[in-house]
Structures are given as C-alpha cells and as structure tokens.
Design an enzyme around this catalytic site. Sequence first.
Site, PDB file in Angstrom:
ATOM      1  N   HIS A  34       0.865  -1.181   0.000  1.00 29.48           N
ATOM      2  CA  HIS A  34       0.000   0.000   0.000  1.00 29.48           C
ATOM      3  C   HIS A  34       0.901   1.230   0.000  1.00 29.48           C
ATOM      4  O   HIS A  34       2.143   1.111  -0.023  1.00 29.48           O
ATOM      5  CB  HIS A  34      -0.937  -0.024   1.210  1.00 29.48           C
ATOM      6  CG  HIS A  34      -0.235  -0.292   2.506  1.00 29.48           C
ATOM      7  ND1 HIS A  34       0.688   0.574   3.052  1.00 29.48           N
ATOM      8  CD2 HIS A  34      -0.284  -1.349   3.350  1.00 29.48           C
ATOM      9  CE1 HIS A  34       1.147   0.084   4.172  1.00 29.48           C
ATOM     10  NE2 HIS A  34       0.595  -1.088   4.375  1.00 29.48           N
ATOM     11  N   HIS A  37       4.031   1.287   2.206  1.00 28.63           N
ATOM     12  CA  HIS A  37       5.217   0.602   1.680  1.00 28.63           C
ATOM     13  C   HIS A  37       5.855   1.421   0.556  1.00 28.63           C
ATOM     14  O   HIS A  37       7.077   1.532   0.466  1.00 28.63           O
ATOM     15  CB  HIS A  37       4.842  -0.754   1.064  1.00 28.63           C
ATOM     16  CG  HIS A  37       4.293  -1.750   2.020  1.00 28.63           C
ATOM     17  ND1 HIS A  37       2.983  -2.144   1.999  1.00 28.63           N
ATOM     18  CD2 HIS A  37       4.878  -2.442   3.024  1.00 28.63           C
ATOM     19  CE1 HIS A  37       2.778  -3.049   2.931  1.00 28.63           C
ATOM     20  NE2 HIS A  37       3.916  -3.249   3.576  1.00 28.63           N
ATOM     21  N   GLY A 147       9.500   1.390   8.562  1.00 27.42           N
ATOM     22  CA  GLY A 147       8.506   2.430   8.829  1.00 27.42           C
ATOM     23  C   GLY A 147       8.410   2.778  10.310  1.00 27.42           C
ATOM     24  O   GLY A 147       8.554   1.906  11.174  1.00 27.42           O
ATOM     25  N   GLN A 153       9.573  -2.416  16.072  1.00 30.67           N
ATOM     26  CA  GLN A 153      10.315  -3.265  15.125  1.00 30.67           C
ATOM     27  C   GLN A 153      11.573  -2.540  14.648  1.00 30.67           C
ATOM     28  O   GLN A 153      12.656  -3.124  14.598  1.00 30.67           O
ATOM     29  CB  GLN A 153       9.427  -3.612  13.932  1.00 30.67           C
ATOM     30  CG  GLN A 153      10.188  -4.239  12.781  1.00 30.67           C
ATOM     31  CD  GLN A 153       9.287  -4.764  11.687  1.00 30.67           C
ATOM     32  OE1 GLN A 153       8.712  -5.831  11.832  1.00 30.67           O
ATOM     33  NE2 GLN A 153       9.155  -4.035  10.605  1.00 30.67           N
ATOM     34  N   MET A 184      -1.651   3.545   7.485  1.00 28.30           N
ATOM     35  CA  MET A 184      -1.801   2.510   6.459  1.00 28.30           C
ATOM     36  C   MET A 184      -1.197   1.197   6.949  1.00 28.30           C
ATOM     37  O   MET A 184      -0.108   1.195   7.531  1.00 28.30           O
ATOM     38  CB  MET A 184      -1.122   2.961   5.187  1.00 28.30           C
ATOM     39  CG  MET A 184      -1.830   4.161   4.624  1.00 28.30           C
ATOM     40  SD  MET A 184      -1.742   4.170   2.847  1.00 28.30           S
ATOM     41  CE  MET A 184      -2.721   5.623   2.529  1.00 28.30           C
ATOM     42  N   SER A 185      -1.916   0.125   6.721  1.00 21.78           N
ATOM     43  CA  SER A 185      -1.462  -1.191   7.158  1.00 21.78           C
ATOM     44  C   SER A 185      -2.148  -2.238   6.292  1.00 21.78           C
ATOM     45  O   SER A 185      -3.319  -2.058   5.908  1.00 21.78           O
ATOM     46  CB  SER A 185      -1.864  -1.414   8.625  1.00 21.78           C
ATOM     47  OG  SER A 185      -1.827  -2.788   8.933  1.00 21.78           O
ATOM     48  N   SER A 186      -1.436  -3.337   6.007  1.00 20.81           N
ATOM     49  CA  SER A 186      -2.055  -4.416   5.224  1.00 20.81           C
ATOM     50  C   SER A 186      -3.263  -4.969   5.962  1.00 20.81           C
ATOM     51  O   SER A 186      -4.203  -5.475   5.356  1.00 20.81           O
ATOM     52  CB  SER A 186      -1.056  -5.544   4.993  1.00 20.81           C
ATOM     53  OG  SER A 186       0.076  -5.021   4.348  1.00 20.81           O
TER      54      SER A 186
END
Length: 286
Positions: A34, A37, A147, A153, A184-186
């Site tokens: 998205h 990324h 990100g 992470q 935004m996130s999958s």
Amino acid sequence: MEVIQKAARMRAVTAGLRAEGKSIGFVPTMGHLHEGHLSLVRHSLERSDETVVSVFVNPAQFGEGEDFEEYPRDILRDTDLLVKEGVQHIFYPTPEEMYPPGFRTYVEPEEISRVLEGAVRPGHFRGVCTVVLKLLNIVRPHLAVFGWKDAQQAAVIEQMVRDLDVPVEVLRAPTVREADGLAMSSRNTFLEPEDRKAAAVIYKALRAGRDLYVDGERDAAEIRRKVQDLLEAEERVREVDYVATVDPHTFQDVLKIKEGPVVLATALRIGKTRLIDNVVLEAGKD
Ligand code: PAF
C-alpha cells in the site's frame, strides 16, 4: 526489473552492483503493498542507485492462532506497483528457500523485544530479526528502510544491527496515513466497513495525547489516561492491549517526559483486527 526467487541469484545480482560501485537500498516487506510501503520504497529510490524490495510472508514471526494463513498475498499486483515506482529488483523467495530443512538458528533479541508487542506476541521479534538478518546477508544493501508505524520493530532491528555489527544504515521513514488519520497497514483490509470508520479513533486519541503534551503536560500517566479514555469510549474497540509512553530506542517506559522524544504507542483490537500506531512527543514539534 527482475523477480528473483533464489538467494544465490539475489546475492550475485547485488555483488555485481557493488562491483560497479552502485549503492543498494533495500525495503523488506510481507507484500500486499500500500502507499505506506511505497513511501518506504521512494525513500530508498531517492537515496540509492538501485533498490531491492523483498516480498516474503515470514512464518517465523507469526504466533499460534495469528493470521499467517489469512495474511493477504498478491505478488502480481505487488510487482505491478513496484515496476511503476521504478524498483529494479524484487526478491520473492519461497519459505523453503528461507528456511530449508535442517534450519536451526534464530536471532534472539533481549529486553527490547519482551515489552509491548513482544509481551503480547512472544517470539514475534525473534522471527522478525531472524528473517531480516538473513535478508540483509543475502541482499547486502547499504541502506535498509523501515517504517515509523512499527517503531518497536525499527528499534529492535537498529539494536540487532548495532549488536551484531551488520554493515547497513537503517532509516526510519514517517508513517503514511489515510485521510481520516488511520495509519496505512495491510491489516486494514480485514476491517468491516463500520470497524474501518471506528478505527479513525486511534489517531484521534494519539493526537489528543500529543496535544496535552504540546500544552505542557509532562506527566506520562495523564497523557496515557487521556488516550485510553478516548479509545475505550469507542464501542467498536474491543480490547486495548496497551497505551504506552516509551523511549524510541530502548522501548523502556518513560514516566516523566522532559524534552522527548518519547513514543506514545498503542495496540488494540477493532472487530477481529489487531492494529498498532504511535506518535512522537518531542519539544518544539507538534
Ligand atoms: O514489517 C514487516 O512487514 C515485516 O516485519 C518485515 C520487516 C518485512 C520482516 O518480515
């Protein structure tokens, strides 16, 4: 543009680029790309001669009962998007290529991986570090982009890179948001329409916490309480795993905020979907 499935081929391609004196940027992803990324990809393209993007849904970072099987996958769409961005190489290994029979060695990060996400998802950062170290060893980039949305992470990886002397620069790129502020996130695709609407509360609550800080509040408990109250007032929020104020590098709790930067982070469930987000509290920035 080449889609590469074998580690040996990937290694040969980037060895060739290095021999030509080219700088290599790298963006590791689990696919289903998205705008978030793609913004990481643009950071890499701007700073490097050539960019490698990996697409690999890493089984080692999913716990039992998590969404490994359901995790969205669409390599044709991902390839199309990356070609349009001008990415030169896609690394798309199979699970067997990354974890062949007899694979036994994992990277075990210490304290930083036991709090927040690490406490809720035991073993998650062990899986992340193991695959990221393997990918860095295969691709051998000069720059790797992660990100800010997954701030813990990024901090875990920076720690691993320092501790294990991995010769790569790690860049944290800003979170990209939808018009209503949702990061935004999958996983946003798992949200039912009503839950998707309700999810705007996450950034709204974090912003309200940051506004308190900007107005002079330095007691972290007050800021966390404000965020927690706003999240719990949204009836579609099922469980708030945590609202935390932590150091951006160690992820240890910060109780009294001075000049910052401090990460104000949350993780919660809306419907069946678990989402995370954060904002940074820092003097002079709002
Ligand atoms: O952030 C992700 O998508 C993954 O954790 C990563 C860094 C690609 C490792 O599998």
